[in-house]
Design a protein around this motif. Structure first.
Motif, short mmCIF file in Angstrom:
data_model
loop_
_atom_site.label_atom_id
_atom_site.label_comp_id
_atom_site.label_asym_id
_atom_site.label_seq_id
_atom_site.Cartn_x
_atom_site.Cartn_y
_atom_site.Cartn_z
N HIS A 78 0.61 0.26 10.64
CA HIS A 78 0.65 0.33 9.17
C HIS A 78 2.02 -0.05 8.63
O HIS A 78 3.05 0.40 9.13
N ARG B 72 0.84 -1.21 0.00
CA ARG B 72 0.00 0.00 0.00
C ARG B 72 0.87 1.25 0.00
O ARG B 72 1.18 1.81 1.04
N ASP C 153 -0.01 4.05 2.53
CA ASP C 153 0.40 4.04 3.93
C ASP C 153 1.89 4.35 4.11
O ASP C 153 2.42 4.20 5.20
N HIS D 91 -4.99 3.57 -1.41
CA HIS D 91 -4.34 3.10 -0.18
C HIS D 91 -2.88 3.47 -0.18
O HIS D 91 -2.06 2.81 -0.77
MG MG Z 1 -6.00 2.30 5.56
#
Ligand code: MG
Ligand code: ATP
Ligand code: MG
Ligand code: MG
Length: 473
Positions: free
Chosen positions: A88, A71, A78, A76
């Motif tokens: 994360h 991601r 992170d 998305h």
């Molecule tokens: Mg998220």
């Protein structure tokens, strides 16, 4: 029960096998025929393939997988969360179970709940769930069948509990999520950070196209739970990075730095920040290694630029805490030791991974040292809050600083820059340059709004063959 991350992988797959799900190998991290997304970011992309193309032929309507996901862009992203939140990662493993028109909401919820509270013995009173306010059906299951109290059921609007594929055409539907209470003493009991999202259970019974949402003839189930988050629960940690597989890497990195016979200069002295850098290095070396194993190499465009940005962020973190050049190469064996048994592609591509890391470290480390000096001089001088766009451009163009890296370094000093001005300089340079093709938009090249997951063809031969057999029957 206290389980290692690897025991959890096995426990999860065995549980769903026991409940009549077919275990399938993971799909590629890089969707081969879908240009609209760079990386697989959920187990879902896999399930949608099956739903669209194969479900009607397959007798196996219940499947379980562990899908590595990246991601770092688009819907998305992170990247900036890594090290800042306890939960994360850029690369994480999504535990999933899927039903293609086979079971209903109640069964999906019971399967998930029983896994957590029976199989893993997680205390039910530390769990709560979210439900779309209009989704009475799902509410009733939690309330009347699972017997949750009212304050364990949080009602949300469609922003939180209606899952779609973004703007593009595809399946969609309500979802319900399971959260874990971290019981942190350092924040108030009602603080949102007390709750960590564990598991998202999506009920796909609708189809979204350009201008409306229509009902599908049947319900499919698609779930995803972060392995690293689950491991933190089972190992009684409040931070994913304190779980076994991450600690193995982080402890190894600390040893590498502390045992260095020729110590280099350290630029970070705040302990919290130092820990953040360790987490970033551990996280980024995992995702970078997996991406290289998938055949991605650092470049100035596309997926290769995402990889380059990940590696350069990690190099910068290493630099901040006083590691000598070459730390990433030395760190790779730790990744190999921790997840190489699960992801044999890491072992098979070891030489390639080390070679790519070494090339990137060699070319960026000295540029980083020089660029940081320039940055420091200019930050000290910079009058208001904005660094001049010319300096940001120079760091990008001459010293290979990804723009997002410069942004992060500046934000740590309470400064920023005017991105429009920087982009202007970049496009001017592009026009001037005859070989302008190697200068690309510096922001997030993974910013795609049109996600076409459902056209993504199956990218794992084994998965394909498994299903092909049934299709031909
Ligand atoms: Mg998220
Ligand atoms: P969050 O709100 O915490 O960012 P999410 O809603 O974006 O999570 P989903 O898209 O619902 O996550 O993905 C399903 C599950 O995958 C989540 O419930 C979580 O357990 C896990 N997960 C999502 N993003 C990450 C990440 N960056 N690192 C580790 N696990 C993740
Ligand atoms: Mg969420
Ligand atoms: Mg979610």
């Amino acid at each position: 029960v206290n389980l290692s991350t690897n025991e959890l992988r096995q426990t999860f797959l065995k549980y769903f096998e026991k409940n009549d799900h077919l275990r399938l190998p993971h799909s590629s991290l890089v969707p081969k025929d879908d240009k609209s997304i760079f990386f697989t970011n959920a187990g879902k992309s896999f399930s949608i393939n099956i739903t669209s193309f194969l479900c009607s032929f397959s007798p196996h309507k219940q499947v379980t997988t562990i899908q590595p996901c990246i991601r770092t862009g688009g819907k998305h992203n992170d990247l900036d969360n890594v090290g800042k939140t306890p939960r994360h990662h850029t690369l994480f493993e999504m535990l999933g179970n899927f039903s293609f028109s086979s079971y209903d909401k109640s069964k999906a919820i019971h399967l998930a709940w029983n896994f957590l509270t029976d199989e893993l013995q997680i205390p039910a009173n530390r769990l709560r769930v979210s439900v779309l306010a209009e989704d009475q059906n799902t509410f009733d299951v939690w309330k009347n069948e699972i017997k949750l109290s009212d304050d364990q059921i949080i009602l949300n609007d469609t922003n939180e509990n209606f899952w779609t594929m973004g703007d593009s055409e595809g399946p969609c539907g309500t979802c319900t999520e399971i959260f874990w209470n971290l019981d942190r003493q350092d924040i108030s009991p009602n603080h949102p950070d007390q709750w960590m999202e564990l598991w998202n259970i999506v009920f796909m019974d609708k189809w979204q196209d350009a201008d409306n949402i229509s009902n599908l003839s049947s319900l499919s189930i698609d779930t995803g739970m972060g392995l690293e988050r689950l491991a933190s629960v089972l190992q009684n940690k409040q931070d994913n990075f304190d779980t076994d597989e991450f600690q193995y890497i982080i402890t190894g990195i600390k040893n590498l730095i502390n045992n260095n016979s020729t110590p280099t200069k350290k630029f970070e002295f705040n302990q919290e920040k130092i820990n953040e850098h360790y987490k970033i290095i551990a996280d980024h070396i995992r995702s970078a290694s997996m991406l290289i194993a998938q055949g991605i190499t650092p470049s100035n465009t596309g997926q290769g630029y995402v990889l380059r940005r990940i590696i350069r962020r990690a190099i910068r973190s290493a630099y901040q805490i006083g590691a000598a050049n070459g730390l990433l190469c030395k760190t790779f064996p730790l990744v190999e030791q921790s997840i190489g048994k699960i992801y044999s592609e890491l072992v098979d591509n070891k030489t390639k991974i080390l070679q790519v890391l070494q090339t990137e470290e060699t070319s960026f480390f000295s540029n980083l040292q020089r660029g940081m000096k320039i940055l420091k001089n200019n930050v000290d001088k910079c009058p208001r809050h904005n660094l001049s766009p010319e300096v940001v451009f120079k760091l990008y163009d001459t010293y290979g600083f990804p723009i997002d890296l410069t942004r992060i370094i500046l934000s740590e000093n309470g400064k920023s820059f005017d991105i429009d001005e920087v982009e202007k300089l970049i496009s001017e340079a592009k026009l001037r340059s005859k070989t302008g093709s190697n200068i690309e938009s510096p922001m997030d090249p993974n910013e795609h709004t049109k996600l076409n997951y459902y056209l993504q063809s199956l990218d794992n031969d084994k998965v394909f063959n498994t299903f092909k057999g049934y299709v031909e029957d």
